[in-house]
Design a protein around this motif. Structure first.
Motif, short mmCIF file in Angstrom:
data_model
loop_
_atom_site.label_atom_id
_atom_site.label_comp_id
_atom_site.label_asym_id
_atom_site.label_seq_id
_atom_site.Cartn_x
_atom_site.Cartn_y
_atom_site.Cartn_z
N GLU A 194 0.84 -1.20 0.00
CA GLU A 194 0.00 0.00 0.00
C GLU A 194 0.87 1.26 0.00
O GLU A 194 0.58 2.24 -0.69
N ILE A 195 1.96 1.24 0.76
CA ILE A 195 2.88 2.39 0.80
C ILE A 195 3.49 2.62 -0.59
O ILE A 195 3.57 3.75 -1.05
N VAL A 196 3.91 1.54 -1.24
CA VAL A 196 4.48 1.68 -2.59
C VAL A 196 3.46 2.29 -3.54
O VAL A 196 3.75 3.21 -4.32
N ASN A 197 2.23 1.79 -3.45
CA ASN A 197 1.17 2.27 -4.34
C ASN A 197 0.84 3.74 -4.06
O ASN A 197 0.77 4.56 -4.99
N ARG A 198 0.65 4.08 -2.80
CA ARG A 198 0.29 5.47 -2.44
C ARG A 198 1.45 6.44 -2.72
O ARG A 198 1.23 7.63 -2.90
N SER A 199 2.67 5.92 -2.72
CA SER A 199 3.84 6.77 -2.97
C SER A 199 4.17 6.88 -4.45
O SER A 199 5.16 7.51 -4.83
N ASP A 200 3.37 6.21 -5.28
CA ASP A 200 3.58 6.24 -6.73
C ASP A 200 4.97 5.71 -7.11
O ASP A 200 5.57 6.16 -8.09
N GLY A 201 5.48 4.79 -6.29
CA GLY A 201 6.78 4.19 -6.58
C GLY A 201 7.97 5.11 -6.39
O GLY A 201 9.09 4.76 -6.78
N ARG A 202 7.75 6.27 -5.78
CA ARG A 202 8.84 7.24 -5.59
C ARG A 202 9.51 6.99 -4.24
O ARG A 202 8.88 7.08 -3.19
N ALA A 203 10.80 6.68 -4.30
CA ALA A 203 11.54 6.27 -3.10
C ALA A 203 11.48 7.33 -2.02
O ALA A 203 11.37 7.01 -0.83
N ARG A 204 11.55 8.59 -2.43
CA ARG A 204 11.56 9.67 -1.43
C ARG A 204 10.28 9.66 -0.61
O ARG A 204 10.30 9.81 0.61
N ARG A 205 9.12 9.45 -1.28
CA ARG A 205 7.85 9.41 -0.56
C ARG A 205 7.74 8.15 0.28
O ARG A 205 7.16 8.16 1.37
N ILE A 206 8.29 7.06 -0.23
CA ILE A 206 8.25 5.80 0.53
C ILE A 206 9.01 5.95 1.84
O ILE A 206 8.58 5.50 2.90
N VAL A 207 10.15 6.64 1.78
CA VAL A 207 10.94 6.86 3.00
C VAL A 207 10.11 7.66 4.01
O VAL A 207 10.09 7.34 5.21
N VAL A 208 9.41 8.69 3.55
CA VAL A 208 8.58 9.48 4.46
C VAL A 208 7.50 8.61 5.09
O VAL A 208 7.22 8.68 6.30
N ASN A 209 6.88 7.72 4.28
CA ASN A 209 5.83 6.86 4.82
C ASN A 209 6.38 5.81 5.78
O ASN A 209 5.70 5.42 6.73
N ASN A 232 -6.78 4.50 9.70
CA ASN A 232 -7.14 5.68 8.92
C ASN A 232 -6.04 6.73 8.87
O ASN A 232 -6.29 7.85 8.42
N ASN A 233 -4.88 6.40 9.33
CA ASN A 233 -3.77 7.35 9.23
C ASN A 233 -3.48 7.64 7.76
O ASN A 233 -3.52 6.74 6.92
N GLY A 234 -3.18 8.86 7.46
CA GLY A 234 -2.94 9.25 6.08
C GLY A 234 -1.60 8.79 5.56
O GLY A 234 -0.64 8.62 6.32
N PHE A 235 -1.54 8.57 4.24
CA PHE A 235 -0.27 8.25 3.58
C PHE A 235 0.29 9.53 2.95
O PHE A 235 -0.46 10.34 2.39
#
Length: 253
Positions: A194-209, A232-235
């Motif tokens: 889910e994190i990969v999907n919500r982050s659009d595959g962008r490593a920088r966003r994945i790190v934040v999540n 229900n925590n936001g991604f």
């Protein structure tokens, strides 16, 4: 699934790190008659800079990141500074000094991040000169359209040995990042997917999540987290928040 307490030391060798290292190795070991420029391109946040720093440490490369305000003089001064030398003289003097440094060790790459700006500012021919006269490998890093931009500068375009596209982060890379960033936390695959999907595959966003996952687990007092526990925590997806209704807030609505 990641196991609680797992600790990964050192840089994370993601697929893009491997791709960048492959490009660097290809340039370093190329036939002397082959072109000496490589291009690594992809959207922002795909981990291109991270991959280049990994390669810099493994190959002793000189690495610079072009600033928006840079001129030819700034570029040359920065390369010399990264090589441990003080810039002296005219731009031509500095260019000759860079060529000598690169030529003294033709297996030591020069990595130039944000190379799009060199094309935009019509400075890319300077890079061609440096490569031609030193024969050292040079890797240009830029956004997805960097190859298209370079196609407009034929003398540079013709000297590219290979083009490598950075790929979006997948589940396997997310596992490796999680193991490095959250070594004491078990993250289930359904949450990582889910994190990969919500982050659009962008490593920088994945790190934040992943950092957010650590905070959620800490607040819940757990060492294992799956999608249900995330609740229900936001991604984090880099989208700016919508404007608030300030008047309604003031009325307590």
């Amino acid at each position: 699934m990641l196991q609680a307490g797992l600790t990964v030391k050192g840089p994370v060798a993601t697929a893009n790190v491997a791709a960048f290292m492959g490009l660097a190795t290809k340039l370093i070991e190329r036939d002397p008659t082959a072109p000496g420029i490589g291009v690594f391109h992809g959207p922002s946040g795909y981990g291109k800079t991270y991959a280049s720093i990994f390669a810099q440490n493994r190959t002793r490369a000189i690495r610079v990141e072009v600033g928006d305000y840079w001129t030819r003089k700034t570029l040359l001064k920065s390369v010399l500074a990264e090589a441990g030398l003080q810039a002296r003289g005219t731009i031509a003097d500095m260019a000759e000094a860079v060529i000598r440094i690169l030529g003294d060790d033709p297996h030591r790459p020069l990595i130039i991040d944000e190379a799009d700006r060199l094309v935009d500012k019509r400075m890319i021919e300077l890079v061609r000169d440096l490569q031609d006269k030193s024969t050292a490998p040079i890797i240009l890093i830029g956004e997805e359209h960097l190859p298209t931009k370079l196609a407009t500068v034929e003398r540079v375009h013709n000297r590219v040995l290979d083009w490598v596209a950075a790929e979006p982060t997948d589940l396997e890379d997310a596992r490796a990042l999680a193991a490095s960033l959250c070594p004491r936390l078990t993250l289930e695959d359904d949450l990582l997917a889910e994190i990969v999907n919500r982050s659009d595959g962008r490593a920088r966003r994945i790190v934040v999540n992943l950092i957010r996952a650590s905070e959620i687990a800490r607040n819940l007092g757990v060492m294992r987290l799956d999608r249900a526990a995330w609740g229900n925590n936001g991604f984090f997806d880099s989208r700016p928040p919508s404007p608030r209704n300030i008047a309604a807030l003031a009325r307590g609505m």
